[in-house]
Design a protein around this motif. Sequence first.
Motif, PDB file in Angstrom:
ATOM      1  N   GLY A 176      32.977  -6.020  65.222  1.00  0.00           N
ATOM      2  CA  GLY A 176      32.579  -5.589  66.624  1.00  0.00           C
ATOM      3  C   GLY A 176      32.386  -4.046  66.744  1.00  0.00           C
ATOM      4  O   GLY A 176      32.129  -3.232  65.846  1.00  0.00           O
ATOM      5  N   VAL A 177      32.329  -3.499  67.963  1.00  0.00           N
ATOM      6  CA  VAL A 177      31.830  -2.194  68.332  1.00  0.00           C
ATOM      7  C   VAL A 177      33.456  -1.688  69.004  1.00  0.00           C
ATOM      8  O   VAL A 177      33.760  -2.394  69.620  1.00  0.00           O
ATOM      9  N   GLY A 178      33.830  -0.550  68.823  1.00  0.00           N
ATOM     10  CA  GLY A 178      34.601   0.059  69.251  1.00  0.00           C
ATOM     11  C   GLY A 178      34.527   0.736  71.027  1.00  0.00           C
ATOM     12  O   GLY A 178      33.385   0.658  71.225  1.00  0.00           O
ATOM     13  N   PRO A 179      35.527   1.189  71.582  1.00  0.00           N
ATOM     14  CA  PRO A 179      36.634   1.712  70.935  1.00  0.00           C
ATOM     15  C   PRO A 179      37.931   0.464  71.257  1.00  0.00           C
ATOM     16  O   PRO A 179      38.802   0.813  70.736  1.00  0.00           O
ATOM     17  N   SER A 180      37.849  -0.574  72.055  1.00  0.00           N
ATOM     18  CA  SER A 180      38.974  -1.420  72.375  1.00  0.00           C
ATOM     19  C   SER A 180      38.324  -2.934  72.019  1.00  0.00           C
ATOM     20  O   SER A 180      37.314  -3.638  72.597  1.00  0.00           O
ATOM     21  N   SER A 181      39.318  -3.868  71.425  1.00  0.00           N
ATOM     22  CA  SER A 181      39.091  -5.140  71.381  1.00  0.00           C
ATOM     23  C   SER A 181      39.139  -5.849  72.650  1.00  0.00           C
ATOM     24  O   SER A 181      38.415  -6.736  73.317  1.00  0.00           O
ATOM     25  N   SER A 182      40.312  -5.692  73.384  1.00  0.00           N
ATOM     26  CA  SER A 182      40.471  -6.164  74.835  1.00  0.00           C
ATOM     27  C   SER A 182      39.696  -5.539  75.909  1.00  0.00           C
ATOM     28  O   SER A 182      39.377  -6.190  76.837  1.00  0.00           O
ATOM     29  N   HIS A 183      39.465  -4.343  75.686  1.00  0.00           N
ATOM     30  CA  HIS A 183      38.780  -3.678  76.938  1.00  0.00           C
ATOM     31  C   HIS A 183      37.064  -3.271  76.585  1.00  0.00           C
ATOM     32  O   HIS A 183      36.342  -3.165  77.473  1.00  0.00           O
TER      33      HIS A 183
ATOM     34  N   GLU B 231      28.204  -7.588  67.014  1.00  0.00           N
ATOM     35  CA  GLU B 231      28.339  -7.694  65.423  1.00  0.00           C
ATOM     36  C   GLU B 231      27.202  -7.303  65.240  1.00  0.00           C
ATOM     37  O   GLU B 231      27.160  -6.401  63.836  1.00  0.00           O
ATOM     38  N   TYR B 232      26.137  -7.333  65.734  1.00  0.00           N
ATOM     39  CA  TYR B 232      24.687  -6.830  64.832  1.00  0.00           C
ATOM     40  C   TYR B 232      23.840  -5.764  65.582  1.00  0.00           C
ATOM     41  O   TYR B 232      23.003  -5.212  64.979  1.00  0.00           O
ATOM     42  N   ILE B 233      24.179  -5.432  66.693  1.00  0.00           N
ATOM     43  CA  ILE B 233      23.500  -4.166  67.496  1.00  0.00           C
ATOM     44  C   ILE B 233      23.643  -3.004  66.682  1.00  0.00           C
ATOM     45  O   ILE B 233      24.472  -2.682  66.280  1.00  0.00           O
ATOM     46  N   PRO B 234      22.272  -2.432  66.362  1.00  0.00           N
ATOM     47  CA  PRO B 234      22.502  -1.059  65.828  1.00  0.00           C
ATOM     48  C   PRO B 234      23.152  -0.156  66.631  1.00  0.00           C
ATOM     49  O   PRO B 234      22.739  -0.012  67.736  1.00  0.00           O
ATOM     50  N   VAL B 235      24.176   0.438  66.117  1.00  0.00           N
ATOM     51  CA  VAL B 235      24.971   1.404  67.072  1.00  0.00           C
ATOM     52  C   VAL B 235      24.246   2.375  67.828  1.00  0.00           C
ATOM     53  O   VAL B 235      24.432   2.790  68.696  1.00  0.00           O
TER      54      VAL B 235
ATOM     55  N   ARG C 277      31.067   0.974  64.653  1.00  0.00           N
ATOM     56  CA  ARG C 277      31.322  -0.622  64.226  1.00  0.00           C
ATOM     57  C   ARG C 277      32.587  -0.605  63.486  1.00  0.00           C
ATOM     58  O   ARG C 277      32.698   0.092  62.345  1.00  0.00           O
ATOM     59  N   VAL C 278      33.418  -1.519  63.756  1.00  0.00           N
ATOM     60  CA  VAL C 278      34.814  -1.760  63.027  1.00  0.00           C
ATOM     61  C   VAL C 278      34.793  -3.143  62.922  1.00  0.00           C
ATOM     62  O   VAL C 278      34.237  -3.837  63.505  1.00  0.00           O
ATOM     63  N   VAL C 279      35.967  -3.480  62.284  1.00  0.00           N
ATOM     64  CA  VAL C 279      36.667  -4.795  62.224  1.00  0.00           C
ATOM     65  C   VAL C 279      37.812  -4.808  62.838  1.00  0.00           C
ATOM     66  O   VAL C 279      38.835  -4.027  62.556  1.00  0.00           O
ATOM     67  N   THR C 280      37.986  -5.888  63.964  1.00  0.00           N
ATOM     68  CA  THR C 280      38.855  -6.057  64.766  1.00  0.00           C
ATOM     69  C   THR C 280      40.113  -6.438  64.158  1.00  0.00           C
ATOM     70  O   THR C 280      39.853  -7.547  63.360  1.00  0.00           O
ATOM     71  N   ALA C 281      41.169  -5.954  63.882  1.00  0.00           N
ATOM     72  CA  ALA C 281      42.239  -6.194  62.783  1.00  0.00           C
ATOM     73  C   ALA C 281      43.569  -6.251  63.164  1.00  0.00           C
ATOM     74  O   ALA C 281      44.153  -5.140  62.474  1.00  0.00           O
ATOM     75  N   PRO C 282      44.193  -6.737  64.142  1.00  0.00           N
ATOM     76  CA  PRO C 282      43.794  -7.877  64.970  1.00  0.00           C
ATOM     77  C   PRO C 282      43.094  -7.394  66.147  1.00  0.00           C
ATOM     78  O   PRO C 282      42.813  -7.957  66.974  1.00  0.00           O
ATOM     79  N   THR C 283      43.108  -6.012  66.479  1.00  0.00           N
ATOM     80  CA  THR C 283      42.463  -5.324  67.573  1.00  0.00           C
ATOM     81  C   THR C 283      41.847  -3.966  66.926  1.00  0.00           C
ATOM     82  O   THR C 283      41.863  -3.816  65.759  1.00  0.00           O
ATOM     83  N   ASN C 284      40.974  -3.429  67.907  1.00  0.00           N
ATOM     84  CA  ASN C 284      40.434  -2.311  67.616  1.00  0.00           C
ATOM     85  C   ASN C 284      40.926  -1.058  67.758  1.00  0.00           C
ATOM     86  O   ASN C 284      41.144  -0.159  66.561  1.00  0.00           O
ATOM     87  N   GLY C 285      41.872  -1.014  68.549  1.00  0.00           N
ATOM     88  CA  GLY C 285      42.787   0.246  68.676  1.00  0.00           C
ATOM     89  C   GLY C 285      43.682   0.123  67.210  1.00  0.00           C
ATOM     90  O   GLY C 285      44.374   1.279  66.969  1.00  0.00           O
ATOM     91  N   SER C 286      44.111  -1.015  66.478  1.00  0.00           N
ATOM     92  CA  SER C 286      44.783  -0.892  65.394  1.00  0.00           C
ATOM     93  C   SER C 286      43.930  -1.290  64.195  1.00  0.00           C
ATOM     94  O   SER C 286      44.416  -1.717  63.053  1.00  0.00           O
TER      95      SER C 286
END
Length: 477
Positions: A16-23, A81-85, A299-308
């Motif tokens: 997904g895209v940063g900065p936060s998985s929950s926000h 997941e796919y949008i060019p950043v 673009r990052v992998v949420t693992a388990p969240t973006n902040g981490s």
Amino acid sequence: MNMEECISVFDMLKIGVGPSSSHTLGPWRAAERFLGELRNENFIHTVSRVKIDLYGSLSLTGKGHATDLAVMLGLSGQDPEYIPVENIDVIIKSIESKNEINLGNEKIIPFYFLQDIVFNKNFLPFHANGMTFTAYMTDDSEYVSTFYSIGGGFVVKEERINAKKKIQIKCAFPYPIEKAAELLDYCKKENKSISEIVYENEKSMRTEVVIDHELIRIWKTMLECMYIGCHSEGILPGGLNVRRRAFDMHQNLIGLANYDSPQTWLEEIRKTEVKFRQILKWVSCFALAVNEVNAALGRVVTAPTNGSAGVIPAVLMYYLVIENHNAGEKEIKQFLMVAGEIGSIFKKGSTISAAMGGCQAEIGVSSSMAAAALCELMGGTPEQVLMAAEIAMEHHLGLTCDPIAGLVQIPCIERNTMGAIKAINAAELALETDPKNAKVPLDKVVDTMWQTAKDMNNKYKETSEGGLAIAVNMADC
């Protein structure tokens, strides 16, 4: 057996895209689901206006986490997941300058982001990250839907319409797992490693070809993220003027090496000098790189969240470049499967949302996931692997989430380096310990983390109303 949801590795590790998985990722997915509901009801072409109400933590730290931007991108029909950043800025600027949004890429409606996205400081009762979407129709009727972003990009509705669907998937798992003790029983009974048990479960949902391909796609995204972070300099967005550190650190470590892709870069790092200090710096550099990319809406992998998101890539990269130069796809897949399973045990028994549990629920869980995965690759038994997970979390209990200015920058970026180093240490301690002498099982730590989360003052749950967030203000920076 308790019929809970079944969680795949691909639920725990999402691109997904940063900065936060929950926000960021959660609200983006909620906006997509809202569009889906409008389509199902055949409402999309009669919508004249859309309003979004953000509540609780989403409202308090939403600006710093780009919650408003994520909602606009989701309503525009974009996929994180796919949008060019590089398109993100273009779309947002267009909405803001034209005062209109292309709803689901199907219908252009007026949209005034300052009025149509409302930040409400009060909390909805079900979860700290609540949001309500309202569509106003041309015939003056309304369609209202409320979602909760419960961490790691997961989005639910209070009534959990999908509960039935999830139970059906759960029944397909040959080894349904709620607790670590059950996972260990399967390993003993079947004489399999943790990654082998996880692989059997995954095969009940996808073909081996798809599983292998998707796991490697996740790793390639992680590797690319580290690569981009190590080769990008400058200041992070958001107003805190945080200077990127991975670039200089990487420059000092790599010297004049020659490479032209993430993979050849990895091979060059294998040739560098690695004494203890260099190892510390490399691991920290990998983690910083990921979280700087995350802070810049990369673009990052949420693992388990973006902040981490930096902990797991940093520890896996450590294994590949320092510990085992012959390791390849087999070990990468093993690592990701073990990590995903440990994350799902925390998600079922506790929380992976800082708005619910503070940073112990994010960095603590990612460190635990990484420790377990590394321990299996280093030859640990299933008992030792679970012990590594337990040790890593035990030393994150009570960790608060108090980001300055609501940005996923201070202390979040640096904290990933700490989580990664602790994970490596936890794996080593577990490998040197006879599990018969362990006093604290993983399930007890999962319970304890949840109890600690419930006892934690709200100021320390991603509200930016306490701790560092008020001790240090924008003017100091």
